[in-house]
Design a protein around this motif. Sequence first.
Motif, mmCIF file in Angstrom:
data_model
loop_
_atom_site.group_PDB
_atom_site.id
_atom_site.type_symbol
_atom_site.label_atom_id
_atom_site.label_comp_id
_atom_site.label_asym_id
_atom_site.label_seq_id
_atom_site.Cartn_x
_atom_site.Cartn_y
_atom_site.Cartn_z
ATOM 1 N N GLY A 180 0.835 -1.192 0.000
ATOM 2 C CA GLY A 180 0.000 0.000 0.000
ATOM 3 C C GLY A 180 0.873 1.246 0.000
ATOM 4 N N ASP A 181 0.285 2.321 -0.398
ATOM 5 C CA ASP A 181 0.925 3.639 -0.369
ATOM 6 C C ASP A 181 0.818 4.270 1.016
ATOM 7 N N HIS A 182 1.483 5.386 1.170
ATOM 8 C CA HIS A 182 1.171 6.293 2.275
ATOM 9 C C HIS A 182 0.567 7.547 1.651
ATOM 10 N N LEU A 183 -0.333 8.179 2.377
ATOM 11 C CA LEU A 183 -0.816 9.479 1.926
ATOM 12 C C LEU A 183 0.276 10.505 2.231
ATOM 13 N N HIS A 184 0.074 11.713 1.737
ATOM 14 C CA HIS A 184 1.117 12.715 1.861
ATOM 15 C C HIS A 184 1.511 12.974 3.317
ATOM 16 N N ASP A 185 0.512 12.932 4.217
ATOM 17 C CA ASP A 185 0.799 13.206 5.629
ATOM 18 C C ASP A 185 1.396 12.002 6.359
ATOM 19 N N GLY A 186 1.695 10.923 5.645
ATOM 20 C CA GLY A 186 2.350 9.780 6.271
ATOM 21 C C GLY A 186 1.398 8.684 6.719
ATOM 22 N N ARG A 187 0.092 8.918 6.558
ATOM 23 C CA ARG A 187 -0.877 7.904 6.933
ATOM 24 C C ARG A 187 -0.815 6.720 5.958
ATOM 25 N N PRO A 188 -0.769 5.487 6.468
ATOM 26 C CA PRO A 188 -0.749 4.362 5.524
ATOM 27 C C PRO A 188 -2.124 4.163 4.898
ATOM 28 N N LYS A 189 -2.124 3.630 3.710
ATOM 29 C CA LYS A 189 -3.381 3.407 2.996
ATOM 30 C C LYS A 189 -3.393 1.977 2.482
ATOM 31 N N ILE A 190 -4.540 1.303 2.683
ATOM 32 C CA ILE A 190 -4.637 -0.040 2.107
ATOM 33 C C ILE A 190 -5.859 -0.097 1.190
ATOM 34 N N GLU A 191 -5.804 -1.005 0.256
ATOM 35 C CA GLU A 191 -6.897 -1.146 -0.702
ATOM 36 C C GLU A 191 -7.333 -2.603 -0.732
ATOM 37 N N LEU A 192 -8.661 -2.802 -0.758
ATOM 38 C CA LEU A 192 -9.196 -4.163 -0.641
ATOM 39 C C LEU A 192 -9.513 -4.772 -2.002
ATOM 40 N N GLY A 193 -8.952 -4.243 -3.027
ATOM 41 C CA GLY A 193 -9.192 -4.772 -4.364
ATOM 42 C C GLY A 193 -8.732 -3.761 -5.384
ATOM 43 N N CYS A 194 -9.276 -3.876 -6.570
ATOM 44 C CA CYS A 194 -8.856 -2.946 -7.624
ATOM 45 C C CYS A 194 -9.952 -2.791 -8.669
ATOM 46 N N SER A 364 -11.976 -6.464 -8.858
ATOM 47 C CA SER A 364 -12.223 -7.385 -7.755
ATOM 48 C C SER A 364 -12.127 -6.628 -6.439
ATOM 49 N N ALA A 365 -12.855 -7.078 -5.431
ATOM 50 C CA ALA A 365 -12.717 -6.465 -4.102
ATOM 51 C C ALA A 365 -13.176 -7.459 -3.045
ATOM 52 N N ILE A 366 -12.466 -7.499 -1.920
ATOM 53 C CA ILE A 366 -12.854 -8.421 -0.847
ATOM 54 C C ILE A 366 -13.505 -7.648 0.300
ATOM 55 N N SER A 367 -14.022 -8.405 1.268
ATOM 56 C CA SER A 367 -14.741 -7.798 2.381
ATOM 57 C C SER A 367 -13.783 -7.229 3.424
ATOM 58 N N SER A 398 -4.561 -4.056 -10.455
ATOM 59 C CA SER A 398 -3.457 -4.790 -9.841
ATOM 60 C C SER A 398 -3.755 -6.270 -9.923
ATOM 61 N N ALA A 399 -2.878 -7.047 -9.293
ATOM 62 C CA ALA A 399 -3.058 -8.508 -9.345
ATOM 63 C C ALA A 399 -4.067 -8.994 -8.300
ATOM 64 N N ASN A 400 -4.716 -8.079 -7.566
ATOM 65 C CA ASN A 400 -5.671 -8.501 -6.526
ATOM 66 C C ASN A 400 -6.702 -9.481 -7.059
ATOM 67 N N GLY A 401 -7.308 -9.101 -8.188
ATOM 68 C CA GLY A 401 -8.375 -9.911 -8.756
ATOM 69 C C GLY A 401 -7.870 -11.300 -9.092
#
Length: 450
Positions: A180-194, A364-367, A398-401
């Motif tokens: 996952g990326d970080h946002l500009h302020d340093g907060r981590p970001k996760i994504e549950l699919g694409c 694709s996206a998971i719960s 991404s390869a999530n799906g």
Amino acid sequence: MSLTDVLAKVESNSEKALELLKEYCRFPSISAHKRAQPETAALVRRILGENGFEAREYPTEGGPNVVFGQLVVDEKKPTLLMYEHYDVQPTDPVNEWKRDPFDPVVEDGKFWARGCGDTKGNLIAQLLAVQAWREVEGAPPINLKFVVEGEEEVGSPHFGSFVEANKEILKADGATIEGGDHLHDGRPKIELGCKGTLYVELVSRTAKVDQHSMYAPIAPNPGWRLIHALNTLRDQRGRVTIPGWLEDARRPTPREIRYLKASGFKAQALKEFWGATDLLGGDNDFELLRRLVYWPTCTICGFESGYTGEGTKTVNPAVAKVKLDFRILPNMRSDKQLVKLQDHLKAKGFSDIEVVYKDHLDPSAISRNARVVKACLKGSVDVYGHEADVWPWSPGASANGFFNEVVGVPSISGPGVSYDGSNYHAPNENIRLADFVGGAKHMAAMIGRF
Ligand SMILES: [Zn+2]
């Protein structure tokens, strides 16, 4: 508490890990040019081995080797699979780089090199996390697997057949895809699919040969023909106007919207990076984020017709082509959308325009309730003091799906070492050192919480 010790160990080993990242990034493993593939795969196998993994290379038919490694601590414990790739994007335009893309340096609190964000830095940070567990506790608390391929940046043409032939070894209770990326302020970001993609080329041919442009009053023009057709696909606000385009799309849930509302996403930072004059959709960060995540797109990636060189040429061309990239939402299927596009063009009187299918990747996206998501969020509280930003899916593909559906392992993007200014696929790729250490700690904590 052992997790505190593990996190401290990540911190104290991080300098050494950056040296290893330099070694990894010195390999110019550009898959589009088939460069340095065997050497880079060998390095990956070596460093997995040095961290306690039983690692080997799997040949692929006509492609570079896939590296697979596993560290089994107890068959009864759960298994986390991590997918990365050892290839990188080409470096052009080369003269826009301020430093040699394959001579990594640490400067201004950042690590600069092609591939450090996408995704060599993730692998090294993940190994830093594993190493910390091994030094503090003798072994990580769960079983771990790595699969690292060498052709992600050219669409993974041989990875599918590797997976088909080796499904058994990839079995796991959850997976992280790249990071996952970080946002500009340093907060981590996760994504549950694409989101998915549907890539097509539209071709208009109105004659066998180009003509002198004086004939334009009576000769049809393929460029205009395409422009008129394109105008029926998207409006000026960016909405796709093909009837029924969104009928299968997954709709936002109130819970997802709550998470997005709490996001630290700042559109202004992106606008500055791009040097863009305006953003589509106003200036409210939440509305822009909602749009980024939930809107499908129809993007003109390139348009080609007639003469575009120096000076003038009075020509009425015979052919025009446009490359279109549609981003589609979870539950939409690229094959069905392609039929909708074709039917729409016919219905609008453009049956002379040829629709050439080029490529696709289904979304694709998971719960939010999946084990891998919960562990990742608990890990972010341990390290950052708050939950990561959760996006229901990535606006990119991404390869999530592939992992969710073909491999059958619920997967997310995260934790990772990059940020929204990492310049992947562009000159001056970089990661912030703080994100590198944060991402490694996040991975260590997630392993502890899995
Ligand atoms: Zn990439």
